[in-house]
Design a protein around this motif. Structure first.
Motif, PDB file in Angstrom:
ATOM      1  N   UNK A  44     -26.146  55.224 -46.655  1.00 58.25           N
ATOM      2  CA  UNK A  44     -26.576  55.368 -48.044  1.00 58.25           C
ATOM      3  C   UNK A  44     -26.457  56.824 -48.483  1.00 58.25           C
ATOM      4  N   UNK A  45     -26.892  57.743 -47.624  1.00 61.32           N
ATOM      5  CA  UNK A  45     -26.789  59.174 -47.943  1.00 61.32           C
ATOM      6  C   UNK A  45     -25.328  59.576 -48.144  1.00 61.32           C
ATOM      7  N   UNK A  46     -24.447  59.069 -47.284  1.00 61.07           N
ATOM      8  CA  UNK A  46     -23.027  59.389 -47.397  1.00 61.07           C
ATOM      9  C   UNK A  46     -22.445  58.820 -48.690  1.00 61.07           C
ATOM     10  N   UNK A  47     -22.854  57.593 -49.060  1.00 60.77           N
ATOM     11  CA  UNK A  47     -22.371  56.996 -50.307  1.00 60.77           C
ATOM     12  C   UNK A  47     -22.843  57.802 -51.513  1.00 60.77           C
ATOM     13  N   UNK A  48     -24.056  58.318 -51.464  1.00 61.07           N
ATOM     14  CA  UNK A  48     -24.559  59.150 -52.568  1.00 61.07           C
ATOM     15  C   UNK A  48     -23.742  60.430 -52.698  1.00 61.07           C
ATOM     16  N   UNK A  49     -23.196  60.915 -51.570  1.00 55.34           N
ATOM     17  CA  UNK A  49     -22.332  62.091 -51.589  1.00 55.34           C
ATOM     18  C   UNK A  49     -20.921  61.732 -52.073  1.00 55.34           C
ATOM     19  N   UNK A  50     -20.571  60.432 -52.077  1.00 59.68           N
ATOM     20  CA  UNK A  50     -19.285  59.989 -52.601  1.00 59.68           C
ATOM     21  C   UNK A  50     -18.193  59.793 -51.568  1.00 59.68           C
ATOM     22  N   UNK A  51     -18.526  59.638 -50.299  1.00 63.61           N
ATOM     23  CA  UNK A  51     -17.496  59.508 -49.272  1.00 63.61           C
ATOM     24  C   UNK A  51     -17.282  58.085 -48.814  1.00 63.61           C
ATOM     25  N   UNK A  52     -16.439  57.323 -49.537  1.00 59.68           N
ATOM     26  CA  UNK A  52     -16.147  55.954 -49.121  1.00 59.68           C
ATOM     27  C   UNK A  52     -14.788  55.513 -49.651  1.00 59.68           C
ATOM     28  N   UNK A  53     -14.269  54.434 -49.034  1.00 56.40           N
ATOM     29  CA  UNK A  53     -12.988  53.876 -49.434  1.00 56.40           C
ATOM     30  C   UNK A  53     -13.003  52.380 -49.126  1.00 56.40           C
ATOM     31  N   UNK A  76     -22.216  61.135 -42.246  1.00 53.66           N
ATOM     32  CA  UNK A  76     -23.144  62.034 -42.928  1.00 53.66           C
ATOM     33  C   UNK A  76     -23.504  63.148 -41.955  1.00 53.66           C
ATOM     34  N   UNK A  77     -23.101  64.358 -42.271  1.00 52.48           N
ATOM     35  CA  UNK A  77     -23.204  65.477 -41.331  1.00 52.48           C
ATOM     36  C   UNK A  77     -24.633  65.819 -40.922  1.00 52.48           C
ATOM     37  N   UNK A  78     -25.606  65.629 -41.821  1.00 50.29           N
ATOM     38  CA  UNK A  78     -26.980  65.988 -41.503  1.00 50.29           C
ATOM     39  C   UNK A  78     -27.646  64.987 -40.552  1.00 50.29           C
ATOM     40  N   UNK A  79     -27.099  63.773 -40.411  1.00 50.03           N
ATOM     41  CA  UNK A  79     -27.657  62.773 -39.495  1.00 50.03           C
ATOM     42  C   UNK A  79     -27.056  63.012 -38.119  1.00 50.03           C
ATOM     43  N   UNK A  81     -28.438  62.565 -34.740  1.00 47.87           N
ATOM     44  CA  UNK A  81     -28.613  61.572 -33.676  1.00 47.87           C
ATOM     45  C   UNK A  81     -28.439  60.143 -34.166  1.00 47.87           C
ATOM     46  N   UNK A  82     -28.687  59.891 -35.448  1.00 48.65           N
ATOM     47  CA  UNK A  82     -28.601  58.534 -35.981  1.00 48.65           C
ATOM     48  C   UNK A  82     -27.360  58.376 -36.855  1.00 48.65           C
ATOM     49  N   UNK A  83     -26.207  58.683 -36.302  1.00 53.17           N
ATOM     50  CA  UNK A  83     -24.937  58.592 -37.030  1.00 53.17           C
ATOM     51  C   UNK A  83     -24.440  57.148 -37.026  1.00 53.17           C
ATOM     52  N   UNK A  84     -23.764  56.727 -38.078  1.00 52.41           N
ATOM     53  CA  UNK A  84     -23.234  55.364 -38.177  1.00 52.41           C
ATOM     54  C   UNK A  84     -21.755  55.336 -37.803  1.00 52.41           C
ATOM     55  N   UNK A  85     -21.250  54.141 -37.472  1.00 54.91           N
ATOM     56  CA  UNK A  85     -19.813  53.952 -37.256  1.00 54.91           C
ATOM     57  C   UNK A  85     -19.140  53.926 -38.625  1.00 54.91           C
ATOM     58  N   UNK A  86     -17.977  54.560 -38.730  1.00 58.00           N
ATOM     59  CA  UNK A  86     -17.329  54.690 -40.036  1.00 58.00           C
ATOM     60  C   UNK A  86     -16.758  53.375 -40.555  1.00 58.00           C
ATOM     61  N   UNK A  87     -16.165  52.567 -39.703  1.00 63.50           N
ATOM     62  CA  UNK A  87     -15.506  51.332 -40.139  1.00 63.50           C
ATOM     63  C   UNK A  87     -16.133  50.078 -39.536  1.00 63.50           C
ATOM     64  N   UNK A  88     -17.435  50.076 -39.361  1.00 60.71           N
ATOM     65  CA  UNK A  88     -18.091  48.905 -38.782  1.00 60.71           C
ATOM     66  C   UNK A  88     -18.150  47.765 -39.794  1.00 60.71           C
ATOM     67  N   UNK A  89     -18.356  46.540 -39.275  1.00 59.66           N
ATOM     68  CA  UNK A  89     -18.529  45.373 -40.150  1.00 59.66           C
ATOM     69  C   UNK A  89     -19.910  45.439 -40.782  1.00 59.66           C
ATOM     70  N   UNK A  90     -19.960  45.218 -42.084  1.00 69.33           N
ATOM     71  CA  UNK A  90     -21.232  45.272 -42.796  1.00 69.33           C
ATOM     72  C   UNK A  90     -21.529  43.910 -43.408  1.00 69.33           C
ATOM     73  N   UNK A  91     -22.760  43.458 -43.233  1.00 66.76           N
ATOM     74  CA  UNK A  91     -23.157  42.156 -43.747  1.00 66.76           C
ATOM     75  C   UNK A  91     -23.378  42.237 -45.253  1.00 66.76           C
ATOM     76  N   UNK A  92     -22.882  41.224 -45.971  1.00 65.44           N
ATOM     77  CA  UNK A  92     -23.050  41.136 -47.423  1.00 65.44           C
ATOM     78  C   UNK A  92     -24.062  40.045 -47.749  1.00 65.44           C
ATOM     79  N   UNK A  93     -24.830  40.253 -48.795  1.00 60.27           N
ATOM     80  CA  UNK A  93     -25.898  39.337 -49.163  1.00 60.27           C
ATOM     81  C   UNK A  93     -25.517  38.551 -50.409  1.00 60.27           C
ATOM     82  N   UNK A  94     -25.401  37.231 -50.252  1.00 61.07           N
ATOM     83  CA  UNK A  94     -25.130  36.327 -51.367  1.00 61.07           C
ATOM     84  C   UNK A  94     -25.996  35.081 -51.181  1.00 61.07           C
ATOM     85  N   UNK A  95     -26.078  34.271 -52.216  1.00 62.43           N
ATOM     86  CA  UNK A  95     -26.836  33.030 -52.113  1.00 62.43           C
ATOM     87  C   UNK A  95     -26.048  32.015 -51.278  1.00 62.43           C
ATOM     88  N   UNK A  96     -26.739  30.978 -50.825  1.00 65.87           N
ATOM     89  CA  UNK A  96     -26.069  29.946 -50.013  1.00 65.87           C
ATOM     90  C   UNK A  96     -24.983  29.229 -50.802  1.00 65.87           C
TER      91      UNK A  96
END
Length: 162
Positions: A44-53, A76-79, A81-96
């Motif tokens: 989320x912090x990285x997205x607020x900085x504008x780094x995504x594709x 996100x450089x300031x994180x 120890x708790x750094x995320x994977x750059x291209x990991x699979x992310x779950x999306x939330x939709x109705x059934x």
């Protein structure tokens, strides 16, 4: 269908993070849906900085869940120890119901789920607009380009002579 609103004075939190501009050229979009995204704090912090594709990403239905695959979110450089994977699979939330509609659409020949826009909505929540699309053939792309060129020429002629 969910519409992405333009930024106004009443929506100080609204911000487009990433846009897949090539999607409308490569695919015929039949419908679109707004989805939520499960993110980690550093993402989320990285997205607020504008780094995504999201240009090379797609969505898929696996085991009754909707996933965003191959979307890039910069580290996100300031994180430290708790750094995320750059291209990991992310779950999306939709109705059934929407999930069932996506499942049926992807089972049809040639249909795919294409991310169109990633943005923060007026509440500051990260959202993704997904389109149910069918791939265009080369001649379809040429026809669309010819129509665009003709409409540009027509508007110029009307502007010059009007």
């Amino acid at each position: 269908m969910a519409q992405v609103k333009s930024a106004t004075k009443s929506d100080p939190n609204y911000k487009v993070i990433a846009e897949n501009r090539r999607a409308r050229f490569d695919y015929a979009i039949e419908s679109d849906v707004e989805c939520g995204i499960i993110l980690e704090g550093s993402e989320v912090k990285s997205l607020r900085m504008g780094g995504s594709n999201i240009a090379e990403s797609y969505a898929t239905v696996d085991d009754g869940e909707l996933w965003l695959v191959n979307a890039y979110i910069a580290p996100y450089k300031q994180a430290k120890t708790f750094q995320h994977e750059e291209r990991r699979r992310r779950k999306l939330l939709v109705s059934r119901k929407q999930l069932a509609d996506f499942w049926n659409a992807t089972q049809r020949k040639g249909m795919t789920l294409v991310p169109l826009v990633m943005y923060f909505n007026h509440r500051g929540m990260a959202k993704l607009k997904i389109g149910v699309a069918k791939g265009k053939k080369l001649h379809d792309k040429r026809e669309d380009a010819a129509k665009r060129d003709w409409s540009r020429q027509k508007s110029r002629l009307l502007k010059d002579h009007g």
